[in-house]
Enzyme design. Structure first.
Site, PDB file in Angstrom:
ATOM      1  N   CYS A  63      60.000 -10.178   7.726  1.00 13.82           N
ATOM      2  CA  CYS A  63      60.865  -9.812   6.600  1.00 13.82           C
ATOM      3  C   CYS A  63      60.027  -9.491   5.350  1.00 13.82           C
ATOM      4  O   CYS A  63      59.333  -8.485   5.337  1.00 13.82           O
ATOM      5  CB  CYS A  63      61.908 -10.897   6.388  1.00 13.82           C
ATOM      6  SG  CYS A  63      63.395 -10.213   5.675  1.00 13.82           S
ATOM      7  N   HIS A  85      64.159 -12.765  11.097  1.00 15.27           N
ATOM      8  CA  HIS A  85      63.547 -14.092  10.954  1.00 15.27           C
ATOM      9  C   HIS A  85      63.508 -14.815  12.299  1.00 15.27           C
ATOM     10  O   HIS A  85      64.398 -15.634  12.572  1.00 15.27           O
ATOM     11  CB  HIS A  85      64.374 -14.937   9.967  1.00 15.27           C
ATOM     12  CG  HIS A  85      64.223 -14.531   8.545  1.00 15.27           C
ATOM     13  ND1 HIS A  85      63.430 -15.214   7.650  1.00 15.27           N
ATOM     14  CD2 HIS A  85      64.755 -13.500   7.862  1.00 15.27           C
ATOM     15  CE1 HIS A  85      63.494 -14.626   6.467  1.00 15.27           C
ATOM     16  NE2 HIS A  85      64.296 -13.582   6.570  1.00 15.27           N
ATOM     17  N   GLU A 106      61.831 -17.274  13.208  1.00 11.48           N
ATOM     18  CA  GLU A 106      61.659 -18.729  13.023  1.00 11.48           C
ATOM     19  C   GLU A 106      63.004 -19.430  12.852  1.00 11.48           C
ATOM     20  O   GLU A 106      63.083 -20.642  12.991  1.00 11.48           O
ATOM     21  CB  GLU A 106      60.733 -19.004  11.824  1.00 11.48           C
ATOM     22  CG  GLU A 106      61.333 -18.805  10.441  1.00 11.48           C
ATOM     23  CD  GLU A 106      61.527 -17.343  10.032  1.00 11.48           C
ATOM     24  OE1 GLU A 106      61.219 -16.443  10.848  1.00 11.48           O
ATOM     25  OE2 GLU A 106      62.000 -17.103   8.906  1.00 11.48           O
TER      26      GLU A 106
HETATM   27  N1  GLN Z   1      64.597  -8.792   0.228  1.00 10.85           N
HETATM   28  C1  GLN Z   1      63.353  -9.472   0.322  1.00 10.85           C
HETATM   29  C2  GLN Z   1      62.219  -8.620  -0.279  1.00 10.85           C
HETATM   30  O1  GLN Z   1      62.423  -7.515  -0.604  1.00 10.85           O
HETATM   31  C3  GLN Z   1      63.043  -9.809   1.771  1.00 10.85           C
HETATM   32  C4  GLN Z   1      64.084 -10.766   2.309  1.00 10.85           C
HETATM   33  C5  GLN Z   1      63.579 -11.738   3.301  1.00 10.85           C
HETATM   34  O2  GLN Z   1      62.372 -11.959   3.464  1.00 10.85           O
HETATM   35  N2  GLN Z   1      64.496 -12.391   3.958  1.00 10.85           N
HETATM   36  O3  GLN Z   1      61.131  -9.082  -0.425  1.00 10.85           O
END
Ligand code: GLN
Length: 209
Positions: free
Chosen positions: A83, A174, A176
């Site tokens: 992410c 995610h 995890e």
């Molecule tokens: N929206 C976050 C970003 O731009 C990422 C979201 C996340 O890691 N769950 O960094």
């Protein structure tokens, strides 16, 4: 399993869900280690860049003179960005543009699936054996483009959600946060293979002296 088979994998522990990654790595056969200082990188066989807020992580990395050390580490050891971590690894970040490590040959768009309230859980096929995989998306980015060396291991609609480029892995979800440990186990295998390779190279260098 012997200690020799247990690679030491760091989790960048600035902000975000690093604790869940450490648990997942331990369950997948690695020795996890929370990383907050550049000096700690020297002790690691691999590294996870967790989800969270990439802008906050960038600010911390700059403030603590960590950005360049991290870039150098990611160029020589396996790294897995999830992410926000995938945003940090990308060659180019959009929506809005922001600086990144440029380790993964991909263009990543931030918050591409809407706001926090639009977070979702999907189940889809991947290249990992063992059937469909649960994917938890939280304000997820979207991998909009990938280079020729990037293998797409899973998709959401037509966009990649899990990719691999040699010893660099990235997920826009995610792993995890799910009970399934196949994604972490896959990364731990990459780290084991890379560690065996560098040990063999070191041994070769010693013999040729
Ligand atoms: N929206 C976050 C970003 O731009 C990422 C979201 C996340 O890691 N769950 O960094």
């Amino acid at each position: 399993m012997t200690k020799l088979d247990t690679p030491r994998i760091g989790v960048l522990a600035i902000q975000g869900d690093y604790a869940a990654h450490a648990t997942a790595l331990a369950e997948a056969g690695a020795e996890p280690c929370e990383v907050r200082k550049p000096e700690q990188l020297a002790e690691l066989d691999g590294l996870v860049l967790p989800g969270g807020e990439s802008t906050t992580m960038l600010k911390f990395l700059d403030k603590h003179h960590f950005f360049l050390a991290l870039k150098e580490f990611c160029g020589r050891r396996p790294v897995f960005g999830t992410c926000a971590g995938s945003i940090l690894l990308a060659r180019e970040v959009r929506n809005p543009a922001q600086r990144s490590l440029g380790i993964l040959d991909a263009v990543v768009e931030r918050n591409a699936y809407g706001r926090q309230i639009d977070s979702s859980i999907l189940t889809a096929e991947t290249l990992l054996p063992g059937g469909p995989l649960e994917m938890v998306f939280i304000r997820a980015p979207r991998i909009a483009e990938t280079g020729a060396d990037v293998e797409v291991m899973a998709r959401r609609d037509s966009f990649p959600t899990l990719v691999r480029q040699g010893s660099v892995m990235a997920a826009t979800f995610h792993p995890e946060l799910s009970a399934d440990r196949r994604v972490h186990r896959f990364f731990v295998e990459i780290v084991r293979a890379s560690r065996a390779q560098s040990k063999a190279a070191q041994a070769g260098a010693t013999i040729s002296i």
